[in-house]
Design a protein around this motif. Structure first.
Motif, PDB file in Angstrom:
ATOM      1  N   GLU A  77       3.029   2.231  -1.615  1.00  0.00           N
ATOM      2  CA  GLU A  77       4.462   2.354  -2.016  1.00  0.00           C
ATOM      3  C   GLU A  77       4.852   3.707  -1.049  1.00  0.00           C
ATOM      4  O   GLU A  77       5.979   3.623  -0.275  1.00  0.00           O
ATOM      5  CB  GLU A  77       4.664   2.651  -3.160  1.00  0.00           C
ATOM      6  CG  GLU A  77       6.315   2.555  -3.413  1.00  0.00           C
ATOM      7  CD  GLU A  77       6.690   2.795  -4.875  1.00  0.00           C
ATOM      8  OE1 GLU A  77       7.753   3.217  -5.151  1.00  0.00           O
ATOM      9  OE2 GLU A  77       5.793   2.239  -5.885  1.00  0.00           O
ATOM     10  N   ARG A  78       4.074   4.695  -0.898  1.00  0.00           N
ATOM     11  CA  ARG A  78       4.696   5.776  -0.062  1.00  0.00           C
ATOM     12  C   ARG A  78       4.702   5.430   1.558  1.00  0.00           C
ATOM     13  O   ARG A  78       5.675   6.051   2.175  1.00  0.00           O
ATOM     14  CB  ARG A  78       3.385   6.962  -0.206  1.00  0.00           C
ATOM     15  CG  ARG A  78       3.514   7.667  -1.734  1.00  0.00           C
ATOM     16  CD  ARG A  78       2.772   8.768  -1.644  1.00  0.00           C
ATOM     17  NE  ARG A  78       2.683   9.539  -2.926  1.00  0.00           N
ATOM     18  CZ  ARG A  78       1.897   9.448  -3.697  1.00  0.00           C
ATOM     19  NH1 ARG A  78       0.824   8.523  -3.585  1.00  0.00           N
ATOM     20  NH2 ARG A  78       1.852   9.653  -5.205  1.00  0.00           N
ATOM     21  N   PHE A  79       3.897   4.576   1.843  1.00  0.00           N
ATOM     22  CA  PHE A  79       4.009   4.195   3.302  1.00  0.00           C
ATOM     23  C   PHE A  79       4.855   2.964   3.344  1.00  0.00           C
ATOM     24  O   PHE A  79       4.969   2.552   4.632  1.00  0.00           O
ATOM     25  CB  PHE A  79       2.599   3.909   3.792  1.00  0.00           C
ATOM     26  CG  PHE A  79       1.841   5.433   3.894  1.00  0.00           C
ATOM     27  CD1 PHE A  79       2.033   6.340   5.023  1.00  0.00           C
ATOM     28  CD2 PHE A  79       0.927   5.342   2.788  1.00  0.00           C
ATOM     29  CE1 PHE A  79       1.186   7.457   4.915  1.00  0.00           C
ATOM     30  CE2 PHE A  79       0.294   6.510   2.661  1.00  0.00           C
ATOM     31  CZ  PHE A  79       0.225   7.792   3.849  1.00  0.00           C
ATOM     32  N   GLY A  80       5.177   2.303   2.525  1.00  0.00           N
ATOM     33  CA  GLY A  80       6.062   1.270   2.580  1.00  0.00           C
ATOM     34  C   GLY A  80       5.105  -0.032   3.159  1.00  0.00           C
ATOM     35  O   GLY A  80       5.489  -1.004   3.790  1.00  0.00           O
ATOM     36  N   ALA A  81       3.660  -0.008   2.742  1.00  0.00           N
ATOM     37  CA  ALA A  81       2.743  -0.857   3.519  1.00  0.00           C
ATOM     38  C   ALA A  81       2.229  -1.814   2.427  1.00  0.00           C
ATOM     39  O   ALA A  81       2.285  -1.817   1.314  1.00  0.00           O
ATOM     40  CB  ALA A  81       1.543   0.136   4.149  1.00  0.00           C
ATOM     41  N   ASP A  82       1.514  -2.735   2.947  1.00  0.00           N
ATOM     42  CA  ASP A  82       0.876  -3.828   2.233  1.00  0.00           C
ATOM     43  C   ASP A  82      -0.799  -3.589   2.167  1.00  0.00           C
ATOM     44  O   ASP A  82      -1.479  -4.182   1.315  1.00  0.00           O
ATOM     45  CB  ASP A  82       1.158  -5.174   2.572  1.00  0.00           C
ATOM     46  CG  ASP A  82       2.453  -5.581   2.454  1.00  0.00           C
ATOM     47  OD1 ASP A  82       3.185  -5.477   1.469  1.00  0.00           O
ATOM     48  OD2 ASP A  82       3.135  -5.895   3.501  1.00  0.00           O
ATOM     49  N   GLY A  83      -1.283  -2.827   3.055  1.00  0.00           N
ATOM     50  CA  GLY A  83      -2.890  -2.309   3.258  1.00  0.00           C
ATOM     51  C   GLY A  83      -2.984  -1.328   3.839  1.00  0.00           C
ATOM     52  O   GLY A  83      -1.983  -0.828   4.780  1.00  0.00           O
ATOM     53  N   LEU A  98     -10.188   2.001   1.191  1.00  0.00           N
ATOM     54  CA  LEU A  98      -9.429   0.694   1.458  1.00  0.00           C
ATOM     55  C   LEU A  98      -8.596   0.455   0.438  1.00  0.00           C
ATOM     56  O   LEU A  98      -9.032   0.759  -0.965  1.00  0.00           O
ATOM     57  CB  LEU A  98     -10.341  -0.423   1.795  1.00  0.00           C
ATOM     58  CG  LEU A  98     -11.227  -0.190   2.849  1.00  0.00           C
ATOM     59  CD1 LEU A  98     -12.317  -1.369   2.763  1.00  0.00           C
ATOM     60  CD2 LEU A  98     -10.355  -0.645   4.119  1.00  0.00           C
ATOM     61  N   SER A  99      -7.517  -0.157   0.760  1.00  0.00           N
ATOM     62  CA  SER A  99      -6.382  -0.775  -0.322  1.00  0.00           C
ATOM     63  C   SER A  99      -5.470  -1.629   0.057  1.00  0.00           C
ATOM     64  O   SER A  99      -5.170  -1.547   1.130  1.00  0.00           O
ATOM     65  CB  SER A  99      -5.336   0.733  -0.624  1.00  0.00           C
ATOM     66  OG  SER A  99      -4.632   0.494  -1.923  1.00  0.00           O
ATOM     67  N   GLY A 100      -5.254  -2.573  -0.894  1.00  0.00           N
ATOM     68  CA  GLY A 100      -4.389  -3.853  -0.603  1.00  0.00           C
ATOM     69  C   GLY A 100      -5.311  -5.003  -0.666  1.00  0.00           C
ATOM     70  O   GLY A 100      -6.562  -4.964  -0.434  1.00  0.00           O
ATOM     71  N   ASP A 101      -4.415  -6.141  -0.630  1.00  0.00           N
ATOM     72  CA  ASP A 101      -5.186  -7.491  -0.664  1.00  0.00           C
ATOM     73  C   ASP A 101      -5.848  -7.777   0.553  1.00  0.00           C
ATOM     74  O   ASP A 101      -5.316  -7.296   1.734  1.00  0.00           O
ATOM     75  CB  ASP A 101      -4.405  -8.533  -0.881  1.00  0.00           C
ATOM     76  CG  ASP A 101      -3.628  -8.688  -2.318  1.00  0.00           C
ATOM     77  OD1 ASP A 101      -4.318  -7.659  -3.078  1.00  0.00           O
ATOM     78  OD2 ASP A 101      -2.586  -9.191  -2.408  1.00  0.00           O
ATOM     79  N   SER A 102      -7.293  -8.278   0.779  1.00  0.00           N
ATOM     80  CA  SER A 102      -8.045  -8.789   1.950  1.00  0.00           C
ATOM     81  C   SER A 102      -8.395  -7.601   2.862  1.00  0.00           C
ATOM     82  O   SER A 102      -8.880  -7.724   3.884  1.00  0.00           O
ATOM     83  CB  SER A 102      -7.072  -9.719   2.902  1.00  0.00           C
ATOM     84  OG  SER A 102      -6.843 -10.817   2.066  1.00  0.00           O
ATOM     85  N   MET A 103      -8.307  -6.338   2.441  1.00  0.00           N
ATOM     86  CA  MET A 103      -8.808  -5.283   3.113  1.00  0.00           C
ATOM     87  C   MET A 103     -10.339  -5.142   3.196  1.00  0.00           C
ATOM     88  O   MET A 103     -10.641  -4.416   4.068  1.00  0.00           O
ATOM     89  CB  MET A 103      -8.324  -3.701   2.605  1.00  0.00           C
ATOM     90  CG  MET A 103      -6.575  -3.647   2.835  1.00  0.00           C
ATOM     91  SD  MET A 103      -6.339  -3.382   4.676  1.00  0.00           S
ATOM     92  CE  MET A 103      -5.384  -5.025   4.945  1.00  0.00           C
ATOM     93  N   HIS A 104     -10.911  -5.569   2.282  1.00  0.00           N
ATOM     94  CA  HIS A 104     -12.405  -5.650   1.956  1.00  0.00           C
ATOM     95  C   HIS A 104     -12.914  -6.147   3.490  1.00  0.00           C
ATOM     96  O   HIS A 104     -14.277  -5.759   3.740  1.00  0.00           O
ATOM     97  CB  HIS A 104     -13.037  -6.545   1.191  1.00  0.00           C
ATOM     98  CG  HIS A 104     -12.523  -7.999   1.349  1.00  0.00           C
ATOM     99  ND1 HIS A 104     -11.267  -8.712   0.797  1.00  0.00           N
ATOM    100  CD2 HIS A 104     -13.262  -8.888   1.735  1.00  0.00           C
ATOM    101  CE1 HIS A 104     -11.371  -9.771   0.958  1.00  0.00           C
ATOM    102  NE2 HIS A 104     -12.528 -10.245   1.388  1.00  0.00           N
ATOM    103  N   VAL A 105     -12.455  -6.994   4.398  1.00  0.00           N
ATOM    104  CA  VAL A 105     -12.880  -7.442   5.553  1.00  0.00           C
ATOM    105  C   VAL A 105     -13.185  -6.404   6.689  1.00  0.00           C
ATOM    106  O   VAL A 105     -13.851  -6.479   7.486  1.00  0.00           O
ATOM    107  CB  VAL A 105     -11.851  -8.626   6.295  1.00  0.00           C
ATOM    108  CG1 VAL A 105     -11.630  -9.642   5.107  1.00  0.00           C
ATOM    109  CG2 VAL A 105     -10.643  -7.991   6.691  1.00  0.00           C
ATOM    110  N   LEU A 106     -12.642  -5.173   6.288  1.00  0.00           N
ATOM    111  CA  LEU A 106     -12.855  -3.748   7.177  1.00  0.00           C
ATOM    112  C   LEU A 106     -14.065  -3.042   6.822  1.00  0.00           C
ATOM    113  O   LEU A 106     -14.312  -2.204   7.392  1.00  0.00           O
ATOM    114  CB  LEU A 106     -11.404  -3.299   7.547  1.00  0.00           C
ATOM    115  CG  LEU A 106     -10.141  -3.920   8.029  1.00  0.00           C
ATOM    116  CD1 LEU A 106      -8.981  -3.034   7.985  1.00  0.00           C
ATOM    117  CD2 LEU A 106     -10.486  -4.373   9.283  1.00  0.00           C
TER     118      LEU A 106
END
Length: 683
Positions: A174-180, A196-204
């Protein structure tokens, strides 16, 4: 690059970009003093500021002044010792400059805030493009609030793990207004993904480290030191083919790759991903760049702290024993917990010394101070004490010589410790204290107690004041009982009485597992988590091995305290239970009678408790043997009491119920035994 969008400023103003100055604010008198560097941050010359807060009105806009006042007021009312804030000031040429201040709030004896000392610095290098941000008040307020919130959250981060916890926590995205979000750190010429934070970030989350080359955008941002704002993920895939399989799974429509630069050196990269974004406004870019600067500064401090802590832990480890000797008759476990104090190193230690004739010396201690000097003294003192113990000296002499050794080091430090010699064959303990916590003992029946161990002055001070006397206290440790030694960090909780901590330790030992290693782990998990990490802790657990005998020759042991009124009744119950379990109920009455007489004699005529042992002797004739051991060298003497005498019949009664009895020397004391046999064919 962010630097090319800086507003045009003169040479003198460029010089102030990296300035940091200090201030001293007297809240009672209302006076404010800056050093020359602090005046330069406010674009003031010496002599232009008269020490009144109101005189800064030409530099601090009213809305910024109100925000600073609110930050300080909240810190004072909440009882905090410090506060920090980012704000904008107006330089003499009209340009707004991002500035950071952090102050320590000093209070008088009544707790009233009376003074603030701190620093001010030009934050333009962190928030480069905020000086040209939109003048729209709502947008500026949004940027200011997000910067302030992130700064406050990261100000409490000490380690790299703390920083990543802030970024990946509930409010991180929320601080960055980002989804991942993905965070990488440069380590050993590679880029390690640490958060890592956010949905689907595990692919990285690729196994191992990423090579620092231009095949992936995170590494490319580190190498180029240039931010990359991406609004077409397809174009990103074309430029970085290695990322192509992951783009679809990410489900992002836009991304930002921000190099994290601290002290002109790239230390990592922050990647942000957005699902419903197709452009980045100037304000968005400013915000990302500013927050990346704050993250970089926090990470740099955290990396340095982690390195210092690793150095401190290595130094401390080198000063402690590399291995603990093993003994067939005892389990010994040690634990050491270092305080989170960066390069500060504690002086706590433990040691285990193998001694002749089946004895072992155990010690825990604490050198005054938390620095490398304390650690160095600890290492020397530990080796000296080990040498004195190995020479075979009595415990009191060992501490007296250790005190003299510390005094001769010509240092102003003192040390506390507890040292005990344990005879693993008999369970006899000779304990001494030098201004330290005494031992804790857990008995086989589950009771836990702090024996009253007499003590002397701390090591070093005893010699300085001419009081090198360390009186011994004799204790007993029966098979299966546990001795616990620790430093005060295990029982001291800031703001509470040490007695509460000692009670908590006693409860934890009482409820803990039986084995020494398991108990040490349990105490560490319970108490270190409860007290926190503000002090070093040394812990030593010694459990005397169980001695149950064999199936054909079972054996039990029980310690009877001299001051325990229930001890005799409990001992009789233990004897009865054992004989019934061994199918020898016919001996119960005689054994209880003999045990009662022997124990009463010990408790009345000696200065300590007694160790009771009951065993089956299978050969040549299966019989019961009862032992009562004490620390008195005076042997019992058969007497012939008169008809009116109220005592003196104990040995006569034992002679009447036992098949035979006798006395044997045991160390500094004796053991009285008696045997019981089943009646013969003629009996």
């Amino acid at each position: 690059m962010a630097g090319r969008d800086l507003p045009q400023i003169g040479p003198g103003e460029r010089l102030a970009l990296n300035r940091m100055g200090s201030f001293d604010w007297d809240l009672l008198r209302g006076t404010l003093e800056f050093d020359d560097a602090g005046l330069a941050v406010f674009d003031l010359l010496p002599g232009e500021f008269d020490g009144r807060l109101e005189s800064l009105g030409s530099r601090i806009p009213p809305e910024e002044g109100n925000r600073l006042d609110t930050a300080l007021t909240q810190a004072v009312r909440s009882g905090r010792s410090s506060y920090g804030a980012y704000f904008q000031l107006r330089r003499r040429n009209g340009i707004r400059q991002w500035t950071h201040t952090r102050g320590r709030i000093l209070r008088d004896e009544q707790g009233t805030a009376c003074r603030v000392v701190g620093i001010v610095r030009n934050a333009t290098t962190e928030l480069t493009e905020f000086a040209t941000a939109s003048s729209d008040e709502a947008g500026r307020r949004r940027v200011s609030d997000m910067v302030q919130g992130t700064t406050e959250a990261l100000s409490r981060a000490v380690t790299v793990d703390d920083v990543t916890a802030v970024l990946t926590g509930d409010d991180g995205l929320e601080r960055f207004g980002a989804d991942g979000l993905a965070l990488g750190l440069v380590a050993g010429g590679a880029l390690e993904i640490v958060a890592l934070s956010g949905d689907s970030m595990h692919v990285l989350d690729e196994p191992g480290h990423q090579r620092l080359d231009e095949s992936l955008p995170l590494a490319e941002a580190v190498l180029s030191r240039q931010p990359r704002f991406v609004t077409s993920m397809d174009e990103l895939s074309e430029q970085f083919p290695r990322l192509r399989p992951d783009v679809r799974q990410l489900g992002a429509g836009a991304a930002v790759f921000l190099p994290l630069i601290a002290q002109a050196r790239p230390i990592g990269c922050l990647a942000l991903f957005y699902q419903d974004r197709d452009r980045f406004s100037s304000e968005d870019r400013n915000l990302c760049l500013g927050l990346a600067g704050i993250v970089a500064q926090s990470l740099q401090r955290a990396v340095l702290f982690d390195q210092e802590r690793e150095f401190a832990a290595g130094l401390q480890s080198a000063m402690l024993p590399r291995r603990i000797p093993e003994f067939p008759a005892a389990e010994i476990a040690v634990r050491y917990h270092a305080a989170w104090s960066g390069r500060e190193v504690g002086g706590d230690w433990y040691d285990v010394v193998a001694l002749p004739r089946g004895r072992v010396g155990v010690v825990v201690g604490d050198v005054q101070g938390h620095d490398t000097h304390a650690s160095a003294i600890m290492g020397q003192l530990r080796i000296a004490l080990r040498a004195y113990a190995g020479e075979g000296h009595a415990p009191g002499t060992v501490l007296a010589r250790a005190s003299r050794f510390l005094a001769e080091l010509d240092t102003d430090r003192f040390a506390t410790c507890t040292y005990a010699q344990v005879d693993l064959a008999s369970g006899a303990i000779r304990a001494v204290r030098a201004g330290h916590l005494g031992p804790l003992i857990r008995h086989t029946d589950g009771r836990v107690g702090w024996p009253n161990v007499r003590g002397g002055l701390p090591l070093g001070l005893g010699t300085e004041f001419g009081q090198e006397e360390y009186p011994e206290t004799r204790l007993d440790l029966v098979p299966g009982e546990t001795l616990v030694l620790c430093t005060d960090g295990l029982v001291e909780e800031p703001g509470t009485d040490i007695g509460d901590g000692m009670e908590a330790l006693a409860d934890a030992v009482r409820q803990g597992p039986a084995e020494a290693e398991a108990l040490a782990d349990d105490l560490a998990a319970r108490l270190w988590e409860r007290w926190g990490t503000s002090d070093d802790v040394a812990l030593l657990v010694l459990r005397r091995a169980l001695d149950p005998g064999t199936a054909q020759a079972p054996r039990i042991h029980q310690y009877i305290h001299q001051a325990d009124p229930e001890g005799l009744a409990e001992a009789r119950a233990v004897l009865r239970g054992a004989l019934e379990a061994w199918d020898l109920e016919e001996f119960v009455d005689d054994v209880e009678l003999a045990a009662g007489e022997l124990l009463v004699n010990v408790l009345l005529h000696t200065e300590g408790g007694a160790v009771l042992t009951l065993e089956v002797v299978p050969e040549p004739v299966r019989r019961i043997r009862l032992w009562v051991k004490d620390r008195s060298s005076a042997w019992p003497r058969r007497r012939t009491p008169g008809e009116a005498a109220t005592s003196g019949r104990g040995l006569m009664m034992i002679d009447a119920v036992a098949a035979r009895w006798g006395v044997e020397p045991r160390g500094d004391g004796k053991a009285v035994w008696c045997e019981f046999e089943p009646p013969g064919p003629d009996g």
